[in-house]
Design a protein around this motif. Structure first.
Motif, PDB file in Angstrom:
ATOM      1  N   UNK A 136      -5.829   5.395   7.679  1.00 15.43           N
ATOM      2  CA  UNK A 136      -4.947   6.439   7.158  1.00 15.43           C
ATOM      3  C   UNK A 136      -3.613   5.826   6.748  1.00 15.43           C
ATOM      4  N   UNK A 137      -2.817   6.607   6.053  1.00 22.13           N
ATOM      5  CA  UNK A 137      -1.494   6.113   5.653  1.00 22.13           C
ATOM      6  C   UNK A 137      -0.637   5.827   6.884  1.00 22.13           C
ATOM      7  N   UNK A 138      -0.747   6.668   7.887  1.00 21.92           N
ATOM      8  CA  UNK A 138       0.009   6.448   9.110  1.00 21.92           C
ATOM      9  C   UNK A 138      -0.417   5.157   9.798  1.00 21.92           C
ATOM     10  N   UNK A 139      -1.711   4.882   9.798  1.00 28.50           N
ATOM     11  CA  UNK A 139      -2.205   3.655  10.415  1.00 28.50           C
ATOM     12  C   UNK A 139      -1.721   2.421   9.650  1.00 28.50           C
ATOM     13  N   UNK A 140      -1.685   2.521   8.322  1.00 33.78           N
ATOM     14  CA  UNK A 140      -1.208   1.395   7.518  1.00 33.78           C
ATOM     15  C   UNK A 140       0.261   1.132   7.813  1.00 33.78           C
ATOM     16  N   UNK A 141       1.069   2.176   7.838  1.00 31.84           N
ATOM     17  CA  UNK A 141       2.497   1.986   8.103  1.00 31.84           C
ATOM     18  C   UNK A 141       2.718   1.436   9.511  1.00 31.84           C
ATOM     19  N   UNK A 142       1.916   1.916  10.478  1.00 31.71           N
ATOM     20  CA  UNK A 142       2.023   1.376  11.831  1.00 31.71           C
ATOM     21  C   UNK A 142       1.625  -0.092  11.858  1.00 31.71           C
ATOM     22  N   UNK A 182       0.818  -1.216   0.000  1.00 35.02           N
ATOM     23  CA  UNK A 182       0.000   0.000   0.000  1.00 35.02           C
ATOM     24  C   UNK A 182       0.852   1.266   0.000  1.00 35.02           C
ATOM     25  N   UNK A 183       1.881   1.400   0.872  1.00 38.97           N
ATOM     26  CA  UNK A 183       2.690   2.623   0.829  1.00 38.97           C
ATOM     27  C   UNK A 183       3.365   2.842  -0.513  1.00 38.97           C
ATOM     28  N   UNK A 184       3.843   1.789  -1.135  1.00 43.13           N
ATOM     29  CA  UNK A 184       4.490   1.947  -2.435  1.00 43.13           C
ATOM     30  C   UNK A 184       3.501   2.392  -3.506  1.00 43.13           C
ATOM     31  N   UNK A 193      -4.592   5.489  -6.997  1.00 40.09           N
ATOM     32  CA  UNK A 193      -5.750   6.010  -6.277  1.00 40.09           C
ATOM     33  C   UNK A 193      -6.529   4.859  -5.632  1.00 40.09           C
ATOM     34  N   UNK A 194      -6.474   4.747  -4.314  1.00 39.75           N
ATOM     35  CA  UNK A 194      -7.211   3.710  -3.593  1.00 39.75           C
ATOM     36  C   UNK A 194      -7.350   4.117  -2.133  1.00 39.75           C
ATOM     37  N   UNK A 195      -8.196   3.394  -1.428  1.00 42.23           N
ATOM     38  CA  UNK A 195      -8.405   3.600   0.000  1.00 42.23           C
ATOM     39  C   UNK A 195      -7.979   2.348   0.748  1.00 42.23           C
ATOM     40  N   UNK A 196      -7.226   2.526   1.812  1.00 41.38           N
ATOM     41  CA  UNK A 196      -6.864   1.393   2.663  1.00 41.38           C
ATOM     42  C   UNK A 196      -7.979   1.172   3.682  1.00 41.38           C
ATOM     43  N   UNK A 197      -8.368  -0.092   3.852  1.00 47.78           N
ATOM     44  CA  UNK A 197      -9.416  -0.441   4.814  1.00 47.78           C
ATOM     45  C   UNK A 197      -8.992  -1.701   5.551  1.00 47.78           C
TER      46      UNK A 197
END
Length: 287
Positions: free
Chosen positions: A269-275, A248-250, A257-261
């Motif tokens: 959020x991007x921060x939540x995904x990386x965490x 997802x980060x890459x 264009x997408x949403x992480x769920x």
């Protein structure tokens, strides 16, 4: 609705080594290790449809990291024991939620894929979202299914992995979702006609003439989803025997264009995904 044309579809490429693209940051080491774990999961899930699930637990891989002077660093995982002959994709499993709004698809883009998708859409007019796990498969049914997804303005969410033709389905969606530990896989297309029996060999050679049309449509779907020149070049230059995996980060870093769920569909959020990816790595390292 009528089934797709009877023109024989392109066979899928042969089983692949996996090239996992890494994130350009101080977290890249952690993501590399995460991708190693993810690719093991893909093997267990009969990745790319080339291995039967009941034999997947016997597959083993070795990792070799190579560093290149490009925006992407690659980790190459090579199956041991040579490359087995290509196997025809199996038809994916389709199941619809009790409320008729979510279609779950697990498995290959087989010969019946577009027909089965058509039937599900006709039987469930309130269907809004597809959740898919797939290593790809045939080009013809896949492109027809992508057109159906686009016409119905469906949301497509990737769970675990989506590679090859599956990426076209995801890209064609009205909105794209990706679970935080899921990966997208890109590679070249190849029709291994010489590996097929004589009667299928002739059909394969006939079908190859449609490859240019397939490439144009597939490329258009990716561009519409925001895949930039770097990712398009990655798809075009990654051997059909390999897979370039993107997290997802890459994908965000390259304009997709997408949403992480999460698994329940809650937005991340991007921060939540990386965490989340960081915690996954830490847990794997201490398990």
């Amino acid at each position: 609705m009528n089934p797709p044309p009877a023109t024989p579809p392109l066979p899928p490429p042969s089983p692949r080594r996996i090239v996992a693209a890494t994130h350009r940051s101080h977290r890249s080491g952690g993501l590399l290790k995460l991708l190693v774990a993810v690719t093991c999961l893909l093997v267990l899930a009969a990745y790319i449809g080339q291995r039967k699930p009941k034999h997947a637990d016997t597959a083993s891989t070795t990792a070799e990291e190579t560093v290149a002077a490009t925006p992407t660093t690659a980790t190459i995982l090579k199956p041991q024991g040579g490359t087995p002959p290509p196997a025809a994709p199996r038809d994916a499993r389709f199941s619809v939620s009790g409320d008729g709004q979510v279609l779950r698809i697990d498995g290959d883009v087989g010969l019946r894929f577009a027909t089965d998708l058509n039937a599900a859409l006709a039987a469930h007019p309130s269907l809004q979202r597809i959740i898919i796990t797939s290593g790809g498969g045939y080009a013809g049914p896949g492109l027809e299914a992508a057109r159906q997804i686009s016409r119905r303005n469906l949301i497509v969410r990737v769970r675990s992995h989506c590679a090859s033709m599956c990426v076209g389905l995801w890209a064609a969606a009205a909105a794209r979702e990706l679970e935080p530990d899921a990966v997208i896989g890109l590679h070249q297309w190849r029709a291994p006609c010489a590996t097929l029996p004589p009667e299928e060999h002739r059909e394969c050679e006939y079908t190859v003439q449609f490859l240019t049309q397939h490439d144009a449509a597939y490329d258009a779907w990716l561009r519409s989803a925001g895949f930039n020149a770097h990712l398009l070049a990655l798809q075009e230059t990654t051997s059909a025997d390999d897979i370039a995996l993107l997290t997802a980060p890459q994908l965000w870093d390259n304009g997709v264009d997408f949403t992480a769920v999460d698994a329940e569909g809650r937005r991340m959020s991007r921060e939540q995904v990386r965490a989340f990816l960081g915690r996954s790595h830490d847990g794997a390292g201490h398990g």
